[in-house]
Design an enzyme around this catalytic site. Structure first.
Site, PDB file in Angstrom:
ATOM      1  N   LYS A  57      10.979  -3.406   4.140  1.00 54.04           N
ATOM      2  CA  LYS A  57      10.256  -4.733   4.706  1.00 54.04           C
ATOM      3  C   LYS A  57      11.185  -6.186   4.442  1.00 54.04           C
ATOM      4  O   LYS A  57      11.937  -6.429   3.901  1.00 54.04           O
ATOM      5  CB  LYS A  57       9.353  -5.429   3.134  1.00 54.04           C
ATOM      6  CG  LYS A  57       8.394  -6.116   2.918  1.00 54.04           C
ATOM      7  CD  LYS A  57       7.646  -6.461   1.911  1.00 54.04           C
ATOM      8  CE  LYS A  57       6.675  -7.225   0.824  1.00 54.04           C
ATOM      9  NZ  LYS A  57       6.133  -7.473  -0.571  1.00 54.04           N
ATOM     10  N   SER A  74       1.432  -7.134  -0.189  1.00 53.63           N
ATOM     11  CA  SER A  74       1.980  -7.566  -0.013  1.00 53.63           C
ATOM     12  C   SER A  74       2.386  -6.712   1.761  1.00 53.63           C
ATOM     13  O   SER A  74       3.013  -6.918   3.079  1.00 53.63           O
ATOM     14  CB  SER A  74       2.756  -8.464   0.201  1.00 53.63           C
ATOM     15  OG  SER A  74       3.440  -8.515  -0.519  1.00 53.63           O
ATOM     16  N   SER A  89       2.053  -5.554  -4.763  1.00 48.53           N
ATOM     17  CA  SER A  89       2.442  -5.339  -3.171  1.00 48.53           C
ATOM     18  C   SER A  89       3.121  -3.735  -3.034  1.00 48.53           C
ATOM     19  O   SER A  89       3.225  -3.659  -1.741  1.00 48.53           O
ATOM     20  CB  SER A  89       3.696  -6.743  -2.781  1.00 48.53           C
ATOM     21  OG  SER A  89       2.894  -7.711  -3.193  1.00 48.53           O
TER      22      SER A  89
HETATM   23  N1  GLN Z   1      -1.493  -9.697  -4.008  1.00 51.78           N
HETATM   24  C1  GLN Z   1      -0.935 -10.990  -4.572  1.00 51.78           C
HETATM   25  C2  GLN Z   1      -0.355 -11.898  -4.327  1.00 51.78           C
HETATM   26  O1  GLN Z   1      -0.944 -12.003  -2.761  1.00 51.78           O
HETATM   27  C3  GLN Z   1       0.572  -9.909  -5.129  1.00 51.78           C
HETATM   28  C4  GLN Z   1       1.768 -10.112  -3.816  1.00 51.78           C
HETATM   29  C5  GLN Z   1       2.767  -9.817  -4.390  1.00 51.78           C
HETATM   30  O2  GLN Z   1       3.255  -8.619  -5.002  1.00 51.78           O
HETATM   31  N2  GLN Z   1       3.914  -9.811  -3.775  1.00 51.78           N
HETATM   32  O3  GLN Z   1       0.150 -12.962  -5.026  1.00 51.78           O
END
Ligand code: GLN
Length: 475
Positions: A76, A151, A175
């Site tokens: 990532k 994400s 994420s």
């Molecule tokens: N969807 C969550 C957010 O937008 C988690 C994102 C993540 O785990 N980086 O904060």
């Protein structure tokens, strides 16, 4: 080339000489090229991956290869890899190159993993659909009209689509797990502190963890046992000894466990009826297999998402202050004064969601509102932690769905941040409490989409969590 489920199968074929690392890399490169419509890779390390493959093939012929020889990995775009581009899916870091390698990744490289490329993600890991990337949305390979989750959406999508064998994502509120649920892969968030965060671009430092996305629990275990452990470069990396997870998996004799499920999670109005039914069926299966299942109350479920968003935006507003047009990346060409360098570079360089979160975080930390929002959210976090520990005193795991729905359509939730935030309702809990959690593919929805089940475990008890996960997916 076979559709390998585990690294062990790959290594078996490498050892007999029926394939070479070179063939594996060629195979994935070809697939990456033919799946460009999914927009999963921001950069492919074509030549470099081929060279590394040749080097590792050489080692294999001499019997000197590392434990992960044959593992082709996607990473990532928030994890540092020395000499390689790194943008966190943001325009503000366009052209930036890492000056060092993240500890977690370095440990995998030292065991001969091959990195095939850098994967798309929501900007600064903020999002649940991969639509917040400055480089365009990633798509779900199961249905390209749908999001892969976020994400680490592109990382899960790549593993599902067979563009790499496994991937490294980061998980601040789900994420790694939520995209795994949406794509049908296995996503693992370690206990907070289990894996070093050195070299991971910070979003919310008291929540962030690097975690693997795989096709088998066995591979999760193998990656985790190498990646985890203390690190002098990260004071929050725990000193707890890291067990040999993969060995423990082999020795697991089908032990029975006590599993809690949260009543409020199953009664949540947003939960898709098919996912609910499948979760109930799984609970029944646990009982039939001799496990003890307990229904527990968790009265804080409605507060996890607001609490998470107050605290993570507060931390993000501080962490992202370093992107100021001076230290890193993008500087507005229109800026004349120092003040303008800051304001214009940040206004032009960051995307909408990141700006919304920086502003929200700055607001909740501001003098007049600090106690009303930040302090209060910290108190709620403590309550959530205490209640979670309480449940985990008697129960080995807490079971919930990974997400309330399967993957939604691109654009479906893009204009409604609250709707989008609710897709994290089950996953943020583990980050607030700091405990490990895994998403396993549970079934197929009538829409043809995969969906996942989540298990949270006790802090630093990844071993039992992985053992039980392996029991679940084997059957
Ligand atoms: N969807 C969550 C957010 O937008 C988690 C994102 C993540 O785990 N980086 O904060």
């Amino acid at each position: 080339m076979k559709n390998y489920e585990t690294l062990a199968e790959i290594q078996q074929d490498l050892s007999t000489g029926s394939i070479q690392c070179k063939d594996l890399v060629d195979f994935y490169l070809k697939r990456i090229h033919s799946a460009q419509n999914l927009n999963l890779f921001l950069e492919v390390y074509e030549e470099e991956a081929r060279l590394r493959a040749a080097e590792i093939d050489q080692k294999i012929s001499q019997g000197t290869q590392g434990k992960l020889a044959g593992l082709v990995l996607g990473v990532k775009d928030v994890i540092c890899y020395q000499g390689h581009g790194l943008t966190a899916g943001s325009k503000i870091l366009a052209g930036f190159e890492s000056m060092f390698t993240a500890t977690a990744l370095q440990r995998l490289l030292d065991e001969d993993a091959i990195v095939i490329g850098r994967q798309n993600c929501d900007e600064f890991a903020m999002g649940s659909s991969n639509e917040n990337s400055a480089y365009g949305p990633a798509r779900n390979p199961v249905d390209p009209e749908r999001v892969p989750g976020g994400s680490s959406g592109a990382s899960a999508a790549s593993v599902k689509a067979g563009l790499c064998h496994a991937a490294l994502g980061s998980d601040t509120g789900g994420s790694v797990r939520q995209p795994s649920g949406f794509c049908g892969t296995i996503g693992f968030k370690p206990t907070y502190g289990r894996v070093s965060r050195w070299g991971l671009i910070a979003y919310a430092s008291s929540f962030d963890q690097i975690g693997p996305i795989t096709r088998s629990v066995e591979d999760t275990a193998r990656i985790m046992e190498i990646m985890a452990g203390p690190d002098q470069l990260d004071n929050t990396a725990a000193v707890e000894e890291v067990p040999a997870y993969s060995q423990a998996l082999k020795e697991d004799s089908g032990k029975t466990y006590t599993i809690a499920y949260i009543r409020e999670a199953l009664e949540s109005p947003g939960l898709d009826p098919e996912i609910k039914q499948a979760t109930q069926d799984l609970i029944q299966r646990f009982k039939d297999e001799g496990h003890t299942v307990k229904m527990v109350d968790f009265p804080y479920l409605d507060y996890v998402v607001p609490c998470y968003y107050v605290l993570t935006t507060a931390e993000a507003s501080s962490n992202l202050s370093r992107y100021d047009g001076v230290h890193y990346g993008y500087r507005s060409p229109k800026a004349q004064t120092l003040e303008e360098v800051y304001t214009m570079s940040r206004s032009e360089g960051f995307g909408e969601e990141v700006k919304r979160r920086i502003m929200l975080g700055t607001f909740v930390l501001s003098a007049g509102y600090y106690d009303a929002y930040y302090t209060k959210a910290m108190k709620v976090r403590s309550l959530i932690q205490q209640e979670t520990l309480e449940i985990l005193k008697d129960c080995d795991f807490i079971l919930t769905p990974t997400a309330p729905t399967p993957a939604f359509k691109l654009g479906e939730k893009a204009n409604d941040p609250i709707e989008m935030f609710l897709s994290d309702i089950y996953t943020v809990h583990a980050n607030l409490a700091g405990v490990p959690a895994i998403s396993l593919p549970l079934g197929e929805h009538s829409s043809g989409l995969p969906f996942g089940i989540q298990l949270m475990g006790r802090a630093f008890d990844e071993e039992n969590l992985l053992n039980f996960s392996s029991q679940i997916v084997k059957k």
